[in-house]
Design an enzyme around this catalytic site. Structure first.
Site, short mmCIF file in Angstrom:
data_model
loop_
_atom_site.label_atom_id
_atom_site.label_comp_id
_atom_site.label_asym_id
_atom_site.label_seq_id
_atom_site.Cartn_x
_atom_site.Cartn_y
_atom_site.Cartn_z
N SER A 8 155.00 48.86 122.16
CA SER A 8 153.87 49.01 121.65
C SER A 8 153.28 47.84 121.16
CB SER A 8 153.95 50.05 120.73
OG SER A 8 154.94 49.65 119.66
N TYR A 39 152.81 53.42 118.06
CA TYR A 39 152.82 54.59 119.00
C TYR A 39 153.48 55.69 118.26
CZ TYR A 39 151.54 52.23 123.36
OH TYR A 39 151.06 51.53 124.54
N CYS A 180 164.39 52.15 116.81
CA CYS A 180 163.01 51.70 117.13
C CYS A 180 163.41 50.13 117.23
CB CYS A 180 162.37 51.85 116.05
SG CYS A 180 160.57 50.98 115.82
N HIS A 182 161.70 47.60 116.88
CA HIS A 182 161.11 46.63 115.72
C HIS A 182 162.22 46.38 114.70
CE1 HIS A 182 157.12 47.70 117.23
NE2 HIS A 182 156.71 46.92 116.54
N1 DGL Z 1 159.20 49.77 118.86
C1 DGL Z 1 158.84 50.93 118.96
C2 DGL Z 1 160.19 51.97 119.15
O1 DGL Z 1 161.00 51.28 119.46
C3 DGL Z 1 157.84 51.91 118.21
C4 DGL Z 1 157.03 51.15 117.18
C5 DGL Z 1 155.54 52.22 117.22
O2 DGL Z 1 154.86 51.55 118.05
O3 DGL Z 1 155.55 52.85 116.35
O4 DGL Z 1 159.98 53.28 118.95
#
Ligand code: DGL
Length: 248
Positions: A8, A39, A180, A182
């Site tokens: 995302s 997302y 996640c 991030h």
């Molecule tokens: N990097 C994404 C994940 O692994 C999501 C971050 C997002 O878009 O909320 O869930």
């Protein structure tokens, strides 16, 4: 091989970092849907729709494999994406579960699962780990880490305060699932927050092991070429990539 990596936003760069370290692919086409990140705060239907639309971006390239470097998309949209694509699509949740199994024998060990609201609400990590006998699971939605990473905030007081907000009642986890993509970008800060210095489960490292185990992809290439694209503010994403990947 030419592969696509989709997230995302900036988070999938943490997966790219692991792929580059191993030099597994000659060409990596990265696409971050920065116009619509996060997302993880959206409903399933929206996540599926965005994911299918993002797939259209990869029609411009003749890719051999797509890595969905986003737990939220992996939790909700893999089946729908696979139905409409001609190449293999690999998500990050299954590799994460395998990584826990490979690294953590003690089924009573306290495991903290972090992720976006959507990923935690999907129950994917909780259910799959529960089925494998892990009994001591705490699942926590920690979505505020996503905009911090998108802003390039990898340490300092705002991150410290956010960690305190989320983790104040969590004491000594043996392992933390960075559910996640991030979050590996702030993995050191998260690990240092806890005295127990937990084992950190990272989608990027997990996927490298998974590609070897399940797709026989181990061979190294001389050089990997990375191209970064985004649906908005591509310069901002490239700046984060430069900062994050330069620690290679
Ligand atoms: N990097 C994404 C994940 O692994 C999501 C971050 C997002 O878009 O909320 O869930």
């Amino acid at each position: 091989m030419r592969i696509g990596v989709f997230d995302s936003g900036a988070g999938g760069l943490s997966v790219v970092k692991s792929l580059l370290e191993r030099q597994l692919f000659e060409e990596i086409i990265y696409y971050g849907d920065t116009a619509r990140v996060p997302y993880g705060t959206k409903d399933k239907n929206t996540i599926v729709r965005y994911s299918l639309e993002a797939l259209e971006f990869f029609n411009n390239f003749d890719i051999d494999l797509l890595i969905t470097a986003c737990n939220t998309v992996s939790a909700y949209a893999l089946r729908e994406m696979r139905e409409v694509s001609s190449y293999d699509i690999v998500g990050v949740i299954e590799p994460g579960i395998r990584a826990v199994e490979n690294k953590l024998d003690d089924k009573n060990a306290e495991i903290l699962i972090t992720g976006t609201r959507a990923t935690i609400a999907s129950g994917r990590y909780q259910n799959e780990l529960g089925e494998r006998g892990y009994r001591n699971l705490t699942a926590l939605q920690t979505g505020l880490f996503v905009p911090l990473v998108e802003e390039g905030i990898f340490d300092g007081p705002i991150l410290e305060e956010t960690m305190h907000y989320y983790f104040k009642d969590i004491h000594n986890p043996a392992a933390i699932i960075l559910g996640c993509t991030h979050f590996p970008i702030i993995s050191t800060a998260i690990k240092d927050y806890f005295n127990s210095k937990p084992l950190m489960i990272h989608s990027g490292e997990a996927i490298v092991e998974y590609l070897a185990e399940h797709h026989g992809i181990t061979s190294q290439c001389e050089q990997s070429d990375l191209k970064i694209f985004a649906s908005d503010n591509v310069d901002g994403l490239r700046k984060i990539a430069k900062e994050w990947l330069s620690t290679l």
